[in-house]
Design an enzyme around this catalytic site. Structure first.
Site, mmCIF file in Angstrom:
data_model
loop_
_atom_site.group_PDB
_atom_site.id
_atom_site.type_symbol
_atom_site.label_atom_id
_atom_site.label_comp_id
_atom_site.label_asym_id
_atom_site.label_seq_id
_atom_site.Cartn_x
_atom_site.Cartn_y
_atom_site.Cartn_z
ATOM 1 N N THR A 67 0.742 -1.104 -0.104
ATOM 2 C CA THR A 67 -0.009 0.123 0.026
ATOM 3 C C THR A 67 0.933 1.121 0.077
ATOM 4 O OG1 THR A 67 -0.430 -0.115 2.551
ATOM 5 C CG2 THR A 67 -1.990 -1.142 1.159
ATOM 6 N N GLY A 68 1.978 1.098 0.200
ATOM 7 C CA GLY A 68 3.034 2.222 0.097
ATOM 8 C C GLY A 68 3.513 2.738 -1.323
ATOM 9 N N TYR A 80 18.594 -7.288 8.750
ATOM 10 C CA TYR A 80 19.633 -6.845 9.345
ATOM 11 C C TYR A 80 20.371 -5.492 9.057
ATOM 12 C CZ TYR A 80 19.260 -12.069 10.208
ATOM 13 O OH TYR A 80 18.786 -12.962 10.686
ATOM 14 N N TYR A 90 -6.866 -7.569 11.399
ATOM 15 C CA TYR A 90 -6.160 -6.245 11.518
ATOM 16 C C TYR A 90 -6.098 -6.354 13.158
ATOM 17 C CZ TYR A 90 -5.139 -1.294 11.486
ATOM 18 O OH TYR A 90 -4.417 -0.049 11.580
ATOM 19 N N THR A 106 -6.735 8.998 11.419
ATOM 20 C CA THR A 106 -5.946 10.124 11.115
ATOM 21 C C THR A 106 -6.199 10.348 9.651
ATOM 22 O OG1 THR A 106 -4.153 9.400 12.642
ATOM 23 C CG2 THR A 106 -3.589 10.654 10.720
#
Length: 314
Positions: free
Chosen positions: A39-40, A66, A147, A177
């Site tokens: 979704t980014g 890492y 979720y 938000t």
């Protein structure tokens, strides 16, 4: 000479993550933005690419990582019902495996880690407004449980690592938000209403529109997250972060129509399963412990969000 903190933000190319990347870079930090781009969006962080203290990594938090950093903000997880219900098993994995992998990294590096939890841990609350001590009312087998329960399990893991390994943790429960860079198709009420209004389409209100939500502008929320991360080690949370101003969904629909000058009509559809009837944070703890409260009124935040979507649609 400024000693810059190296900060990892998982889900850093998402709506909230990209604003946090921006803010932490302004505060003279090095930022690693980690995202699997489910979704980014690269477009959310492309304006930061020229900053030599900013780095983007394509990686899924379900797999170990890492890197050498000083702090971790764990934001990775689809946060809108449309996206988290599309692949519910993967949603739960992202919350649970993601938490385990990031906690393992923080433990190895002996650093602070913040979990972006959610007001959804309260489910359809029997307590109003919601206080952090309330255990919630969640349907464990419903369509939203991937979720809700994933985030609840992540909180459990954070506190178990804290108790068992002495890890420095911070847990934020984020309420609704909104702001620029929300996805057009995320199904969230603010973006839905603005897109529908700007296109003069019918505005879809579920139920009678009497259910309430509290809307926090993204800049305020980022400020709350940073204050929580920078708070003394004994402040673990969970801490509610959200705007305590409460509005019905019908009020929001009318406000968006008026502010966009839209010709849209409001239509009513059946309420989705397990849709909470009330959502309002008690932010006493955030005020007392972090000295935080939102400062952007709904009308002001909506103007900026409407302007953003006008640009996107054009």
């Amino acid at each position: 000479m400024t000693i810059r903190k190296r900060i990892l933000i998982t889900g850093g190319a998402g709506f909230l993550g990209s604003h946090l990347c921006e803010r932490l870079l302004l505060d003279d930090n090095e930022v690693i933005c980690l995202d699997n781009f489910y979704t980014g969006r690269k477009s959310n962080v492309i304006h930061l690419m020229g900053n030599r203290f900013f780095e983007v990594m394509r990686h899924d938090v379900c797999f170990p990582l890492y890197v050498e950093v000083d702090e971790i903000y764990n934001l990775a997880c689809p946060a809108s019902p449309i996206h988290y219900q599309f692949d519910p098993v993967q949603t739960t994995k992202t919350s649970v495996h993601g938490a385990i992998n990031m906690l393992g990294l923080a433990k190895r590096l002996k650093i602070k880690i913040l979990q972006a939890s959610t007001s959804e841990v309260y489910g359809d609350p029997a307590v109003h407004p919601q206080v952090e001590s309330y255990w919630g009312n969640v349907n464990t087998i419903g369509p939203r449980a991937c979720y809700d329960e994933g985030k609840r399990c992540a909180e459990t893991l954070f506190f178990d690592y804290h108790r068992q390994h002495g890890l420095k943790i911070k847990v934020a429960r984020i309420f609704n938000t909104y702001g620029p860079r929300m996805l057009q198709n995320d199904g969230r009420v603010v973006s839905n209403f603005i897109i529908q209004a700007l296109q003069n389409n019918d505005i879809t209100v579920y139920g009678e529109g009497s259910q309430t939500r509290s809307f926090c502008y993204v800049d305020d929320l980022c400020d709350g997250l940073i204050r929580l991360m920078n708070s003394p080690d004994e402040v673990t949370g969970p801490v509610n972060l959200g705007n305590p101003g409460e509005f019905t969904i019908l009020e929001l629909a009318r406000k968006v129509i008026q502010m966009t000058g839209s010709k849209s009509k409001i239509i009513f559809l059946p309420l989705p399963v397990d849709d909470p009837t009330q959502r309002q944070p008690d932010i006493t703890m955030a005020r007392d412990v972090l000295g935080w409260q939102p400062s952007v009124p709904l009308d002001e935040g909506l103007v900026k969000t409407i302007d953003y979507f006008k640009e996107v649609l054009s």
